[in-house]
Design a protein around this motif. Structure first.
Motif, PDB file in Angstrom:
ATOM      1  N   ALA A 115     -44.108 -10.639   6.217  1.00  0.00           N
ATOM      2  CA  ALA A 115     -43.495  -9.745   7.201  1.00  0.00           C
ATOM      3  C   ALA A 115     -43.368  -8.322   6.693  1.00  0.00           C
ATOM      4  O   ALA A 115     -43.152  -7.388   7.485  1.00  0.00           O
ATOM      5  N   TRP A 116     -43.512  -8.119   5.389  1.00  0.00           N
ATOM      6  CA  TRP A 116     -43.374  -6.797   4.783  1.00  0.00           C
ATOM      7  C   TRP A 116     -44.731  -6.179   4.442  1.00  0.00           C
ATOM      8  O   TRP A 116     -44.810  -5.198   3.708  1.00  0.00           O
ATOM      9  N   ALA A 117     -45.802  -6.736   4.997  1.00  0.00           N
ATOM     10  CA  ALA A 117     -47.158  -6.278   4.671  1.00  0.00           C
ATOM     11  C   ALA A 117     -47.416  -4.843   5.118  1.00  0.00           C
ATOM     12  O   ALA A 117     -48.137  -4.094   4.457  1.00  0.00           O
ATOM     13  N   LYS A 118     -46.849  -4.458   6.245  1.00  0.00           N
ATOM     14  CA  LYS A 118     -47.107  -3.114   6.775  1.00  0.00           C
ATOM     15  C   LYS A 118     -46.574  -2.040   5.848  1.00  0.00           C
ATOM     16  O   LYS A 118     -47.254  -1.044   5.570  1.00  0.00           O
ATOM     17  N   SER A 119     -45.362  -2.221   5.330  1.00  0.00           N
ATOM     18  CA  SER A 119     -44.784  -1.212   4.444  1.00  0.00           C
ATOM     19  C   SER A 119     -45.571  -1.111   3.150  1.00  0.00           C
ATOM     20  O   SER A 119     -45.687  -0.024   2.564  1.00  0.00           O
ATOM     21  N   LEU A 120     -46.147  -2.210   2.700  1.00  0.00           N
ATOM     22  CA  LEU A 120     -46.982  -2.174   1.500  1.00  0.00           C
ATOM     23  C   LEU A 120     -48.271  -1.404   1.773  1.00  0.00           C
ATOM     24  O   LEU A 120     -48.726  -0.617   0.937  1.00  0.00           O
ATOM     25  N   GLY A 121     -48.847  -1.609   2.954  1.00  0.00           N
ATOM     26  CA  GLY A 121     -50.035  -0.843   3.320  1.00  0.00           C
ATOM     27  C   GLY A 121     -49.768   0.641   3.387  1.00  0.00           C
ATOM     28  O   GLY A 121     -50.631   1.462   3.037  1.00  0.00           O
ATOM     29  N   ASN A 122     -48.558   1.011   3.825  1.00  0.00           N
ATOM     30  CA  ASN A 122     -48.212   2.429   3.906  1.00  0.00           C
ATOM     31  C   ASN A 122     -48.290   3.118   2.550  1.00  0.00           C
ATOM     32  O   ASN A 122     -48.545   4.332   2.482  1.00  0.00           O
ATOM     33  N   LEU A 123     -48.086   2.356   1.470  1.00  0.00           N
ATOM     34  CA  LEU A 123     -48.122   2.941   0.128  1.00  0.00           C
ATOM     35  C   LEU A 123     -49.518   3.421  -0.265  1.00  0.00           C
ATOM     36  O   LEU A 123     -49.650   4.238  -1.182  1.00  0.00           O
ATOM     37  N   VAL A 124     -50.549   2.907   0.402  1.00  0.00           N
ATOM     38  CA  VAL A 124     -51.912   3.390   0.136  1.00  0.00           C
ATOM     39  C   VAL A 124     -52.480   4.129   1.349  1.00  0.00           C
ATOM     40  O   VAL A 124     -53.690   4.353   1.450  1.00  0.00           O
ATOM     41  N   GLY A 125     -51.611   4.473   2.295  1.00  0.00           N
ATOM     42  CA  GLY A 125     -52.043   5.251   3.450  1.00  0.00           C
ATOM     43  C   GLY A 125     -52.708   4.448   4.538  1.00  0.00           C
ATOM     44  O   GLY A 125     -53.365   5.016   5.408  1.00  0.00           O
ATOM     45  N   LEU A 126     -52.539   3.117   4.527  1.00  0.00           N
ATOM     46  CA  LEU A 126     -53.135   2.271   5.560  1.00  0.00           C
ATOM     47  C   LEU A 126     -52.079   1.864   6.580  1.00  0.00           C
ATOM     48  O   LEU A 126     -50.942   1.549   6.218  1.00  0.00           O
ATOM     49  N   THR A 127     -52.467   1.844   7.843  1.00  0.00           N
ATOM     50  CA  THR A 127     -51.603   1.323   8.890  1.00  0.00           C
ATOM     51  C   THR A 127     -52.070  -0.087   9.222  1.00  0.00           C
ATOM     52  O   THR A 127     -53.114  -0.279   9.837  1.00  0.00           O
ATOM     53  N   ILE A 128     -51.306  -1.065   8.799  1.00  0.00           N
ATOM     54  CA  ILE A 128     -51.664  -2.467   9.009  1.00  0.00           C
ATOM     55  C   ILE A 128     -50.916  -2.960  10.244  1.00  0.00           C
ATOM     56  O   ILE A 128     -49.686  -2.917  10.277  1.00  0.00           O
ATOM     57  N   PRO A 129     -51.631  -3.448  11.266  1.00  0.00           N
ATOM     58  CA  PRO A 129     -50.977  -3.835  12.519  1.00  0.00           C
ATOM     59  C   PRO A 129     -50.283  -5.196  12.450  1.00  0.00           C
ATOM     60  O   PRO A 129     -50.681  -6.169  13.097  1.00  0.00           O
ATOM     61  N   VAL A 130     -49.238  -5.257  11.648  1.00  0.00           N
ATOM     62  CA  VAL A 130     -48.443  -6.473  11.496  1.00  0.00           C
ATOM     63  C   VAL A 130     -46.983  -6.104  11.712  1.00  0.00           C
ATOM     64  O   VAL A 130     -46.487  -5.149  11.113  1.00  0.00           O
ATOM     65  N   GLN A 131     -46.314  -6.837  12.596  1.00  0.00           N
ATOM     66  CA  GLN A 131     -44.883  -6.631  12.769  1.00  0.00           C
ATOM     67  C   GLN A 131     -44.179  -7.980  12.884  1.00  0.00           C
ATOM     68  O   GLN A 131     -44.728  -8.937  13.448  1.00  0.00           O
ATOM     69  N   PRO A 132     -42.958  -8.069  12.330  1.00  0.00           N
ATOM     70  CA  PRO A 132     -42.263  -9.349  12.319  1.00  0.00           C
ATOM     71  C   PRO A 132     -41.668  -9.711  13.668  1.00  0.00           C
ATOM     72  O   PRO A 132     -41.120  -8.862  14.376  1.00  0.00           O
ATOM     73  N   ASP A 133     -41.789 -10.984  14.017  1.00  0.00           N
ATOM     74  CA  ASP A 133     -41.257 -11.544  15.249  1.00  0.00           C
ATOM     75  C   ASP A 133     -40.321 -12.683  14.832  1.00  0.00           C
ATOM     76  O   ASP A 133     -40.723 -13.577  14.089  1.00  0.00           O
ATOM     77  N   SER A 134     -39.087 -12.658  15.289  1.00  0.00           N
ATOM     78  CA  SER A 134     -38.082 -13.612  14.837  1.00  0.00           C
ATOM     79  C   SER A 134     -38.146 -14.907  15.648  1.00  0.00           C
ATOM     80  O   SER A 134     -38.063 -14.888  16.874  1.00  0.00           O
ATOM     81  N   HIS A 135     -38.299 -16.025  14.951  1.00  0.00           N
ATOM     82  CA  HIS A 135     -38.346 -17.353  15.563  1.00  0.00           C
ATOM     83  C   HIS A 135     -37.208 -18.204  15.023  1.00  0.00           C
ATOM     84  O   HIS A 135     -36.907 -18.164  13.827  1.00  0.00           O
ATOM     85  N   GLU A 136     -36.632 -19.011  15.897  1.00  0.00           N
ATOM     86  CA  GLU A 136     -35.497 -19.840  15.498  1.00  0.00           C
ATOM     87  C   GLU A 136     -35.908 -21.319  15.458  1.00  0.00           C
ATOM     88  O   GLU A 136     -36.759 -21.754  16.232  1.00  0.00           O
ATOM     89  N   ALA A 137     -35.281 -22.048  14.551  1.00  0.00           N
ATOM     90  CA  ALA A 137     -35.606 -23.463  14.366  1.00  0.00           C
ATOM     91  C   ALA A 137     -34.337 -24.239  14.059  1.00  0.00           C
ATOM     92  O   ALA A 137     -33.270 -23.663  13.836  1.00  0.00           O
ATOM     93  N   ALA A 138     -34.462 -25.575  14.023  1.00  0.00           N
ATOM     94  CA  ALA A 138     -33.296 -26.426  13.754  1.00  0.00           C
ATOM     95  C   ALA A 138     -33.745 -27.739  13.131  1.00  0.00           C
ATOM     96  O   ALA A 138     -34.924 -28.116  13.208  1.00  0.00           O
ATOM     97  N   ILE A 139     -32.780 -28.419  12.547  1.00  0.00           N
ATOM     98  CA  ILE A 139     -33.039 -29.724  11.938  1.00  0.00           C
ATOM     99  C   ILE A 139     -31.871 -30.650  12.268  1.00  0.00           C
ATOM    100  O   ILE A 139     -30.721 -30.226  12.333  1.00  0.00           O
ATOM    101  N   THR A 140     -32.190 -31.925  12.502  1.00  0.00           N
ATOM    102  CA  THR A 140     -31.165 -32.919  12.847  1.00  0.00           C
ATOM    103  C   THR A 140     -30.777 -33.748  11.627  1.00  0.00           C
ATOM    104  O   THR A 140     -31.357 -33.616  10.542  1.00  0.00           O
ATOM    105  N   GLU A 141     -29.838 -34.625  11.842  1.00  0.00           N
ATOM    106  CA  GLU A 141     -29.533 -35.659  10.856  1.00  0.00           C
ATOM    107  C   GLU A 141     -30.746 -36.589  10.721  1.00  0.00           C
ATOM    108  O   GLU A 141     -31.574 -36.682  11.641  1.00  0.00           O
ATOM    109  N   PRO A 142     -30.910 -37.273   9.592  1.00  0.00           N
ATOM    110  CA  PRO A 142     -32.010 -38.233   9.466  1.00  0.00           C
ATOM    111  C   PRO A 142     -31.742 -39.484  10.296  1.00  0.00           C
ATOM    112  O   PRO A 142     -30.607 -39.970  10.349  1.00  0.00           O
TER     113      PRO A 142
END
Length: 387
Positions: A208-235
Motif C-alpha cells: 500500500a506504500w508503493a506509490k510513496s516509494l516511487g516518488n523517491l525516484v520521480g515515478l508516479t505509480i498508480p497504486v492507492q490503498p482501498d480499505s477492506h474489512e474482514a472477520a473471523i468466527t469461533e472454531p
C-alpha cells in the motif's frame, strides 16, 4: 567509504506477502539480499490482514500462471521445508443465484479452461452435494475449482522469513527508506533512517506504500490503498470445504466471500462498493450487519456461530485491478512488484520466483506473456473480472 557489509546484489523494500517470498527466492539463487521494512517484523503491513485464500481461478493467464506456481509452493511446503502453514486444499466455488452471474461465470469458465485450469460448472444439485449447507432456494449452480485452497498468512510469512534468513537474506526492521540513490539514471542504493546500502537492483514490494516509494525516484505509480474489512468466527466442526464467493453486488458491497479454515474458524470479507480509499484501518459498525446478512442468505446454518473479531486491511489497488510488475524504463535497476489488489498473499511465492528470474536474466517461456499483461507501461483500461 561504505564497508563491504553495506553492499548487496538486491535490496527488497517491503517484508510482506511479496517481498518476503521474493527474498527467499533471490537468496536461494545465491544472491546477497537485504530486505528493508519500516515495521517491526515480517508481515506487519497488509499480510497480517489477509484471510488466507489461495486460488488460481482468475480471468487472465498472468495471474493464473503465477498462482498455479504459488499453489504448488504452498501445498508442498510442509513436505519440503517441514513447517505447518495450515495449507488446506478446499477448493473455490463461485455461486450463481441469478442469470447475470450464471452468464458471467460460464463465459469466464471457457477462458479459464482454455488456460488449463481444473475448473468445471456444477448445477444446483451437484453443488448442494458438494456443499450441503448452501441455500437451495434460487440456486442455479456455480463454478468449482478443487485445486485451490487456503493457508495461514501469519504462519506462511514466518516460514518464508525463516528460510530466507537461512539462505542468507538479511532483514532490517523499523528502518524506513528515506532516499533512493540514483546516478546517471541508474539505481545505486538506498538511504534509510539508520544507514546507506548499495545495490544495483532495488525491488519495490512496498504494498500500500508503493506509490510513496516511487516518488523517491520521480515515478508516479498508480497504486492507492482501498480499505477492506474482514472477520473471523469461533472454531466449529467442519461444515464445508470450498471458499464460497458470491459476486452479486448489493448495497455497500460489490461481492463477498467466506471459507472455513483448516482449524475450524470461518473467515469472511466483502469488496466494498464504493471503494474506501485511504490508510484508515479502524473497524466499522456497518460491516458486520451487512456481511452477516449476506452470508446467512447463502448459508443459513451459519447464523448462530459467534464472531470473535473484525479488522480492516489495505488492498493496494491499480486502475484496472491487475498488478504492476516490471523494470522501470526511467530508472535502471528499479524493479516494480506492486498493486497486488488484495491478492499479494496468493501471488507472492510465484511472483517471487518470477522476479528472481528477471534479476538473474533466466526467463521461462511464459514469462514474456505474464510481464506483458502486468507491464507498468500498459494501458490501464478495462477491469479484472474476478477481483
Amino acid at each position: 567509504m561504505n564497508n563491504a557489509s553495506t553492499h548487496y546484489d538486491v535490496i527488497v523494500i517491503g517484508a510482506g506477502s511479496v517481498g518476503t517470498p521474493t527474498a527467499l527466492s533471490l537468496a536461494k539463487a545465491g544472491l546477497k539480499v537485504l530486505v528493508l521494512d519500516a515495521l517491526p517484523s515480517a508481515g506487519q503491513g497488509s499480510n497480517k490482514h489477509a484471510i488466507g485464500g489461495i486460488r488460481a481461478t482468475h480471468s487472465d493467464p498472468a495471474k493464473i500462471r503465477l498462482c498455479l506456481r504459488s499453489i504448488e509452493i504452498f501445498s508442498t511446503w510442509k513436505e519440503i521445508y517441514g513447517d505447518d502453514i495450515e495449507w488446506h486444499k478446499g477448493g473455490y466455488v463461485f455461486v450463481a443465484y441469478r442469470e447475470q452471474e450464471e452468464r458471467t461465470l460460464k463465459e469466464l469458465l471457457r477462458k479459464q479452461q482454455s488456460y488449463g485450469l481444473n475448473i468445471s460448472w456444477l448445477d444446483a444439485n451437484d453443488l448442494v452435494k458438494l456443499i450441503p449447507y448452501l441455500n437451495r432456494e434460487g440456486l442455479i449452480g456455480g463454478t468449482y475449482s478443487p485445486d485451490d485452497g487456503s493457508a495461514s498468512p501469519l504462519l506462511s510469512i514466518h516460514a518464508f522469513y525463516k528460510h530466507a534468513r537461512q539462505y542468507g537474506a538479511e532483514f532490517h526492521f523499523n528502518e524506513p527508506v528515506m532516499e533512493m540513490i540514483v546516478r546517471g539514471g541508474k539505481i545505486q542504493g538506498v538511504k534509510t533512517t539508520k544507514g546507506t546500502y548499495n545495490a544495483k537492483v532495488v525491488v519495490n514490494a512496498a504494498g500500500a506504500w508503493a506509490k510513496s516509494l516511487g516518488n523517491l525516484v520521480g515515478l508516479t505509480i498508480p497504486v492507492q490503498p482501498d480499505s477492506h474489512e474482514a472477520a473471523i468466527t469461533e472454531p466449529v466442526q467442519r461444515l464445508f470445504d470450498p471458499m464460497v464467493v458470491d459476486i452479486r453486488p448489493a448495497k455497500g458491497s460489490a461481492n463477498f466471500y467466506f471459507y472455513q479454515h483448516k482449524t475450524g474458524q470461518i473467515l469472511f470479507c466483502i469488496t466494498p462498493s464504493p471503494n474506501i480509499w485511504g490508510f484508515d484501518t479502524r473497524e466499522t459498525s456497518s460491516f458486520l450487519p451487512m456481511v452477516s446478512k449476506r452470508i446467512v442468505e447463502v448459508m443459513p446454518s451459519l447464523q448462530h456461530i459467534r464472531v470473535r473479531r473484525t479488522w480492516r486491511g489495505l488492498y493496494p489497488m491499480t486502475p484496472d485491478g491487475f498488478p504492476i510488475v516490471g523494470w522501470s524504463k526511467e530508472v535502471e535497476g528499479f524493479l516494480l512488484a506492486v498493486g497486488m489488489c488484495g491478492q499479494g498473499y496468493m501471488l507472492g511465492p510465484g511472483l517471487g520466483e518470477l522476479l528472481t528470474r528477471m534479476v538473474i536474466q533466466s526467463p521461462l517461456p511464459q514469462d514474456d506473456e505474464i510481464l506483458s499483461i502486468l507491464s507498468p507501461y500498459r494501458e490501464f483500461a478495462g477491469q479484472e473480472k474476478l477481483k
